[in-house]
Design a protein around this motif. Sequence first.
Motif, short mmCIF file in Angstrom:
data_model
loop_
_atom_site.label_atom_id
_atom_site.label_comp_id
_atom_site.label_asym_id
_atom_site.label_seq_id
_atom_site.Cartn_x
_atom_site.Cartn_y
_atom_site.Cartn_z
N LEU A 31 0.84 -1.19 0.00
CA LEU A 31 0.00 0.00 0.00
C LEU A 31 0.88 1.24 0.00
O LEU A 31 1.69 1.44 0.91
CB LEU A 31 -0.91 -0.01 1.23
N LYS A 32 0.74 2.09 -1.01
CA LYS A 32 1.63 3.25 -1.13
C LYS A 32 0.93 4.58 -0.87
O LYS A 32 1.60 5.60 -0.67
CB LYS A 32 2.30 3.28 -2.50
N PHE A 41 -7.36 3.49 -2.12
CA PHE A 41 -6.15 2.84 -1.65
C PHE A 41 -5.31 2.48 -2.88
O PHE A 41 -5.75 1.68 -3.71
CB PHE A 41 -6.47 1.56 -0.88
N SER A 42 -4.13 3.07 -3.01
CA SER A 42 -3.26 2.81 -4.16
C SER A 42 -2.18 1.79 -3.77
O SER A 42 -1.50 1.97 -2.74
CB SER A 42 -2.62 4.10 -4.65
N PHE A 43 -2.01 0.77 -4.61
CA PHE A 43 -1.06 -0.29 -4.32
C PHE A 43 -0.01 -0.39 -5.42
O PHE A 43 -0.29 -0.16 -6.60
CB PHE A 43 -1.79 -1.64 -4.23
N PHE A 82 -0.70 -10.50 -4.83
CA PHE A 82 -1.98 -10.89 -4.24
C PHE A 82 -3.17 -10.59 -5.15
O PHE A 82 -4.08 -11.42 -5.27
CB PHE A 82 -2.17 -10.20 -2.89
N PHE A 83 -3.21 -9.42 -5.77
CA PHE A 83 -4.34 -9.06 -6.62
C PHE A 83 -3.89 -8.16 -7.75
O PHE A 83 -2.82 -7.54 -7.70
CB PHE A 83 -5.47 -8.40 -5.82
N LYS A 84 -4.72 -8.09 -8.79
CA LYS A 84 -4.39 -7.33 -10.00
C LYS A 84 -4.64 -5.84 -9.85
O LYS A 84 -3.99 -5.02 -10.49
CB LYS A 84 -5.20 -7.86 -11.19
N ASN A 85 -5.62 -5.46 -9.02
CA ASN A 85 -6.03 -4.05 -8.91
C ASN A 85 -4.86 -3.17 -8.45
O ASN A 85 -4.13 -3.54 -7.52
CB ASN A 85 -7.17 -3.88 -7.91
N SER A 86 -4.72 -2.02 -9.07
CA SER A 86 -3.74 -1.04 -8.60
C SER A 86 -4.39 -0.07 -7.62
O SER A 86 -3.70 0.56 -6.81
CB SER A 86 -3.14 -0.26 -9.77
N GLU A 137 -14.46 -4.68 -6.38
CA GLU A 137 -14.33 -6.14 -6.42
C GLU A 137 -12.86 -6.46 -6.64
O GLU A 137 -12.26 -6.09 -7.66
CB GLU A 137 -15.17 -6.73 -7.54
N ILE A 138 -12.26 -7.16 -5.70
CA ILE A 138 -10.82 -7.45 -5.76
C ILE A 138 -10.57 -8.62 -6.70
O ILE A 138 -11.19 -9.67 -6.57
CB ILE A 138 -10.26 -7.74 -4.36
N GLU A 139 -9.63 -8.44 -7.63
CA GLU A 139 -9.27 -9.49 -8.57
C GLU A 139 -8.08 -10.27 -8.01
O GLU A 139 -6.92 -9.98 -8.32
CB GLU A 139 -8.93 -8.88 -9.93
N TRP A 140 -8.37 -11.24 -7.18
CA TRP A 140 -7.32 -12.02 -6.52
C TRP A 140 -6.63 -12.94 -7.52
O TRP A 140 -7.26 -13.50 -8.42
CB TRP A 140 -7.91 -12.87 -5.41
N TYR A 141 -5.33 -13.10 -7.33
CA TYR A 141 -4.62 -14.12 -8.09
C TYR A 141 -4.97 -15.49 -7.51
O TYR A 141 -5.33 -15.60 -6.32
CB TYR A 141 -3.11 -13.89 -8.02
N PRO A 142 -4.88 -16.55 -8.31
CA PRO A 142 -5.24 -17.90 -7.83
C PRO A 142 -4.47 -18.27 -6.56
O PRO A 142 -3.25 -18.13 -6.48
CB PRO A 142 -4.84 -18.81 -9.00
N GLY A 143 -5.23 -18.70 -5.56
CA GLY A 143 -4.64 -19.14 -4.30
C GLY A 143 -4.19 -18.03 -3.38
O GLY A 143 -3.61 -18.30 -2.33
#
Length: 287
Positions: free
Chosen positions: A111-112, A129-131, A136-140, A163-169
């Motif tokens: 988190l930046k 929230f800017s990342f 963990f997830f695709k969203n910036s 909606e958070i775009e989680w990476y698999p697992g």
Amino acid sequence: MIFSKTKFSVLPCSTMSALFQSKHDELEAKFIEERAELEAKYQKLYEPLYSKRYEIVTGVVEVDGITKGGDETPAEQKEKGVPDFWLNAMKNNEILAEEIQKRDEEALKYLKNIEWCRIDDPKGFKIEFSFDTNPFFKNSVLTKTYHMIDEDDPILEKAMGTEIEWYPGKCLTQRVLQKKPKKGSKDTKPIIKTQHCESFFNFFNPPQVPDDDEEIDEDTAVQLQDQMEQDYDIGSTIREKIIPHAVSWFTGEAQDEDYDGTILEDDENYSDDDEYDEDDEGDEEDE
């Protein structure tokens, strides 16, 4: 002593009350209007300070007077900015510390920046929230928006999150559990179970208000009300305390009135069937 003989007409109480209330409402509306204008004015004045803070935290610029020590490792010498700034600022707040689980911390290190802005149609505010790019997830950017019926009480109409775009697992709001097959069973494959779990990232999936034509019982309504109040408290804390005073929260100087300095630890005990074990291999979520 001579009294005036001028006769005064006495207004009925209801009429007098209406006159006073009408005048009061006019002044209050003017106060709310001017307060919003004043808040907008100072929000613009804060922006350069927030931009400077962002540049220091992310390492775009270095703080004057701070030099690197000669005994630092090459990795430490390359590190710029203020690592884990927002994570530690939030963990030092009692309300947010209860929401951040140990398994969330690695993701929150990316988190930046956190910002907020007022929205006018409908009334309310939005938190962003800017990342940095993370595993963990695709969203910036993750956002949380609050729509208010009345900002002065305040009365919340609804809240919406990204909606958070989680990476698999990598989903932090769910645990993937495995159950060993019973002895003698022909099916030797483990049974996969997905379980919802506590996480700061549940903040982006707020409780939903049912439609007007959808009936809910009293207990459900009370539970929903409590959830919405808790969700709004978290959003208000981030907006009113963390964002404007992030440096003081990071250093630990800022404290809530009833804050005792204790950071709550994540409870890793599960109430589910003991035969289930968390999948350490990070299986993909059960579809």
